[in-house]
Design an enzyme around this catalytic site. Structure first.
Site, PDB file in Angstrom:
ATOM      1  CG  ASP A   1      -4.638  -1.389  14.820  1.00  0.00           C
ATOM      2  OD1 ASP A   1      -3.601  -1.177  15.350  1.00  0.00           O
ATOM      3  OD2 ASP A   1      -4.568  -1.760  13.573  1.00  0.00           O
TER       4      ASP A   1
ATOM      5  NE  ARG B   1      -9.550  -2.041  13.344  1.00  0.00           N
ATOM      6  CZ  ARG B   1      -8.759  -1.332  12.701  1.00  0.00           C
ATOM      7  NH1 ARG B   1      -7.570  -1.692  12.652  1.00  0.00           N
ATOM      8  NH2 ARG B   1      -9.144  -0.282  12.224  1.00  0.00           N
TER       9      ARG B   1
ATOM     10  CD  GLU C   1      -1.140  -3.509  10.514  1.00  0.00           C
ATOM     11  OE1 GLU C   1      -2.200  -4.127  10.901  1.00  0.00           O
ATOM     12  OE2 GLU C   1      -1.097  -2.438  10.035  1.00  0.00           O
TER      13      GLU C   1
ATOM     14  CG  ASP D   1      -3.807  -2.353   2.872  1.00  0.00           C
ATOM     15  OD1 ASP D   1      -4.681  -2.304   3.463  1.00  0.00           O
ATOM     16  OD2 ASP D   1      -2.636  -2.726   3.022  1.00  0.00           O
TER      17      ASP D   1
ATOM     18  CG  HIS E   1     -11.752  -3.037  10.211  1.00  0.00           C
ATOM     19  ND1 HIS E   1     -10.772  -2.198   9.951  1.00  0.00           N
ATOM     20  CD2 HIS E   1     -11.087  -4.253  10.755  1.00  0.00           C
ATOM     21  CE1 HIS E   1      -9.612  -2.884   9.665  1.00  0.00           C
ATOM     22  NE2 HIS E   1      -9.797  -4.164  10.425  1.00  0.00           N
TER      23      HIS E   1
ATOM     24  CG  HIS F   1      -2.911  -6.640   7.655  1.00  0.00           C
ATOM     25  ND1 HIS F   1      -1.638  -6.022   6.844  1.00  0.00           N
ATOM     26  CD2 HIS F   1      -3.626  -5.632   7.820  1.00  0.00           C
ATOM     27  CE1 HIS F   1      -2.148  -4.686   6.964  1.00  0.00           C
ATOM     28  NE2 HIS F   1      -3.322  -4.527   7.504  1.00  0.00           N
TER      29      HIS F   1
ATOM     30  CD  GLU G   1      -4.108  -4.863  14.657  1.00  0.00           C
ATOM     31  OE1 GLU G   1      -5.137  -4.942  14.791  1.00  0.00           O
ATOM     32  OE2 GLU G   1      -3.414  -4.319  13.629  1.00  0.00           O
TER      33      GLU G   1
ATOM     34  CD1 TRP H   1      -1.612   7.992  10.115  1.00  0.00           C
ATOM     35  CD2 TRP H   1      -1.273   6.003   9.154  1.00  0.00           C
ATOM     36  NE1 TRP H   1      -3.042   7.410   9.664  1.00  0.00           N
ATOM     37  CE2 TRP H   1      -2.625   6.142   9.177  1.00  0.00           C
ATOM     38  CE3 TRP H   1      -0.826   4.647   8.789  1.00  0.00           C
ATOM     39  CZ2 TRP H   1      -3.409   5.327   8.441  1.00  0.00           C
ATOM     40  CZ3 TRP H   1      -1.773   3.842   8.107  1.00  0.00           C
ATOM     41  CH2 TRP H   1      -3.049   4.190   8.131  1.00  0.00           C
TER      42      TRP H   1
ATOM     43  CD  GLU I   1      -7.309  -6.540   9.724  1.00  0.00           C
ATOM     44  OE1 GLU I   1      -6.042  -6.794   9.672  1.00  0.00           O
ATOM     45  OE2 GLU I   1      -7.749  -5.313  10.136  1.00  0.00           O
TER      46      GLU I   1
ATOM     47  NE  ARG J   1      -2.594  -6.963  13.165  1.00  0.00           N
ATOM     48  CZ  ARG J   1      -3.397  -7.547  12.236  1.00  0.00           C
ATOM     49  NH1 ARG J   1      -4.274  -8.522  12.301  1.00  0.00           N
ATOM     50  NH2 ARG J   1      -3.975  -6.601  11.197  1.00  0.00           N
TER      51      ARG J   1
ATOM     52  CG  ASN K   1      -2.108   0.636   1.019  1.00  0.00           C
ATOM     53  OD1 ASN K   1      -2.391   1.388   0.098  1.00  0.00           O
ATOM     54  ND2 ASN K   1      -2.868   1.044   2.048  1.00  0.00           N
TER      55      ASN K   1
ATOM     56  CG  HIS L   1      -2.318   1.875  12.998  1.00  0.00           C
ATOM     57  ND1 HIS L   1      -1.946   2.892  12.203  1.00  0.00           N
ATOM     58  CD2 HIS L   1      -2.641   0.982  12.307  1.00  0.00           C
ATOM     59  CE1 HIS L   1      -1.742   2.497  10.929  1.00  0.00           C
ATOM     60  NE2 HIS L   1      -2.509   1.360  10.983  1.00  0.00           N
TER      61      HIS L   1
ATOM     62  CE1 TYR M   1      -5.368   2.453  10.945  1.00  0.00           C
ATOM     63  CE2 TYR M   1      -5.994   1.775  13.094  1.00  0.00           C
ATOM     64  CZ  TYR M   1      -5.801   1.338  11.743  1.00  0.00           C
ATOM     65  OH  TYR M   1      -6.131   0.239  11.355  1.00  0.00           O
TER      66      TYR M   1
HETATM   67  O1  EZ4 Z   1      -3.399   0.664   8.514  1.00  0.00           O
HETATM   68  O2  EZ4 Z   1      -3.542  -1.757   5.909  1.00  0.00           O
HETATM   69  O3  EZ4 Z   1      -5.119  -3.618  11.161  1.00  0.00           O
HETATM   70  N1  EZ4 Z   1      -5.266  -3.095  10.266  1.00  0.00           N
HETATM   71  C1  EZ4 Z   1      -4.478  -1.996  10.068  1.00  0.00           C
HETATM   72  C2  EZ4 Z   1      -4.662  -1.406   8.565  1.00  0.00           C
HETATM   73  C3  EZ4 Z   1      -3.353  -0.641   7.992  1.00  0.00           C
HETATM   74  C4  EZ4 Z   1      -3.428  -0.648   6.481  1.00  0.00           C
HETATM   75  C5  EZ4 Z   1      -2.139  -0.011   6.040  1.00  0.00           C
HETATM   76  O4  EZ4 Z   1      -1.775  -0.406   4.520  1.00  0.00           O
HETATM   77  O5  EZ4 Z   1      -3.689  -1.726  10.795  1.00  0.00           O
HETATM   78  O6  EZ4 Z   1      -5.748  -0.563   8.504  1.00  0.00           O
HETATM   79 CO    CO Z   2      -3.437  -2.810  12.381  1.00  0.00          CO
END
Ligand code: EZ4
Ligand code: CO
Length: 416
Positions: A224, A161, A276, A330, A136, A326, A250, A416, A353, A297, A51, A226, A173
């Site tokens: 998550d 999630r 991931e 994407d 999600h 994961h 996560e 991020w 997921e 993951r 991605n 993130h 996020y």
């Molecule tokens: O941000 O796949 O758990 N899932 C994630 C995703 C990632 C994207 C990044 O390309 O964290 O949403």
């Molecule tokens: Co994630």
């Protein structure tokens, strides 16, 4: 030479790779796919999508890999993997490992088609009847997120999630702005978002308190972070979430340094998932060997394909860790199809997921997996069961897209 023409999977001449090409398409989002063809006409597909960096993998394959594949025996999956990994001298990294994964998955697909067997049977057969998935759910506030979790439960999901907005933060996020699924890579250059941890640490435990009150104890809940937290902040969040019995927390903190996870572990029994963004067993090794995580993951497309990820799964099994691949949008349907066969076989499966792909994506990648009662089921057709409608794919040209970035309120670049 030994005469191998009586092998059930065709003669080595029939298995010879005669063509390979990369197909880039954007049916709602960008995907890179490798198609490998043998002299017998049997072909296989591998996902090569990274991605926001899609064309780097496409070029790696087109400029540096494909010429090496022509003339090789498609049945020599292990040797081809070792050739691409060891032979390149430059090892690992997301671009290299995604390119290797694309070749690997396409070859497993070919093997399945030549043998007339679905991929899970090549791997060792069925270990379970279905693959538990999580969806999600998100909302701008706790109220909205809880309503969304309720909708997932009503659709049959057993694991969800949950993410919610943070007061004062415009775009945290994982919170979709519209009703459609959350898609982070939505602009040509990275969207700049602002991150602030204190409000997040306040609201997330309240979100899960509410989710348990509204939806009971049975549904599995996940979250998550993130990579946004420092290790000690992550430890606090993991501890504050303990009463709500998460399936996992996560990416609580960036994982380059496993000692961060040691710190979280010291303070909390909330199960941890990570990986991931990993691309090899060496990224996973310390975290697994030191029992610092519960779910790994790292997935097929970014971790060197089935040939490498099954080694990661075996290492995880030694330490009683389970897989939790994961599966955001994407990762193309080719990866989801291959992952579902892997999930159906792998002894130490945890969860998968699942973010539904758009209708356009599903039309470009016809597949035989199905969703039922909160679980995905791989199909029985030979190989991984995912195809590519190239005529339709050609109607969706590549669009440059990058993932957002995050900065602290004072402008400091953050994770991020
Ligand atoms: O941000 O796949 O758990 N899932 C994630 C995703 C990632 C994207 C990044 O390309 O964290 O949403
Ligand atoms: Co994630």
């Amino acid at each position: 030479m030994v005469n191998i023409s009586s092998e059930p999977q065709g003669s080595s001449r029939e298995r010879e790779i005669v063509a390979a090409r990369v197909i880039v398409t954007s049916p709602g989002r960008n995907f890179v796919t490798l198609r490998i063809e043998t002299r017998s006409g049997v072909w296989g597909l591998g996902d090569a999508t990274l991605n926001g960096r899609e064309l780097a993998v496409a070029a790696y394959l087109e400029q540096h890999v494909i010429a090496n594949l022509i003339g090789r025996d498609a049945g020599r999956i292990e040797d081809t993997w070792q050739f691409l990994y060891r032979g390149a001298y430059w090892r690992r990294g997301p671009v290299t490992m995604t390119a290797i994964a694309a070749v690997d998955v396409a070859l497993w697909d070919i093997l399945g088609k030549m043998a007339g067997l679905p991929l899970y049977r090549l791997l060792g057969g069925r270990s379970r009847e279905r693959v538990l998935v999580y969806g999600h759910a998100s909302g701008r506030d706790i109220e909205g997120a809880s309503a969304e979790v309720g909708r997932f439960i009503a659709e049959g999901y057993r694991a969800v999630r949950a993410q919610c907005g943070v007061p004062g933060l415009a775009k945290p996020y994982g919170v979709s702005r519209m009703k459609n699924a959350y898609e982070p890579a939505e602009s040509e250059l990275p969207l700049e978002t602002v991150w602030s941890t204190p409000g997040y640490l306040e609201i997330v435990p309240r979100l899960f308190e509410r989710l348990r009150a509204d939806h009971g104890r049975e549904v599995e809940l996940l979250h998550d972070a993130h990579h946004r937290l420092t290790p000690i902040e992550a430890a606090r969040l993991a501890r504050d979430l303990e009463p709500y019995r998460l399936f996992w927390l996560e990416d609580a903190t960036p994982a380059e340094n496993p000692d961060g996870f040691e710190l979280i572990r010291r303070h909390s029994v909330t199960p941890l998932a990570v990986g991931e963004v990993f691309n090899s067993i060496f990224d996973c090794r310390a975290l697994l060997e030191r029992q610092l995580i519960d779910y790994i993951r790292t997935t097929i497309v970014h971790g060197g394909g089935i040939t490498h990820v099954r080694r990661i799964a075996d290492l995880a099994a030694l330490h009683r860790a389970r897989t939790g691949f994961h599966g955001a949008t994407d990762l193309s349907p080719v990866t989801l199809g291959a992952a579902l066969h892997f999930d159906t076989w792998v002894p130490n499966f945890g969860i998968q997921e699942y973010m539904r792909h758009s209708d356009e994506t599903d039309a470009v990648f016809p597949h035989d997996y199905t969703f039922r009662d909160g679980c995905l089921h791989c199909g029985e057709s030979p190989g991984h069961g995912v195809g590519l409608d190239e005529q339709l794919a050609a109607r969706f040209p590549y669009k440059p897209r990058q993932l957002p970035i995050a900065r602290l309120p004072d402008g400091t670049m953050w994770d991020w």
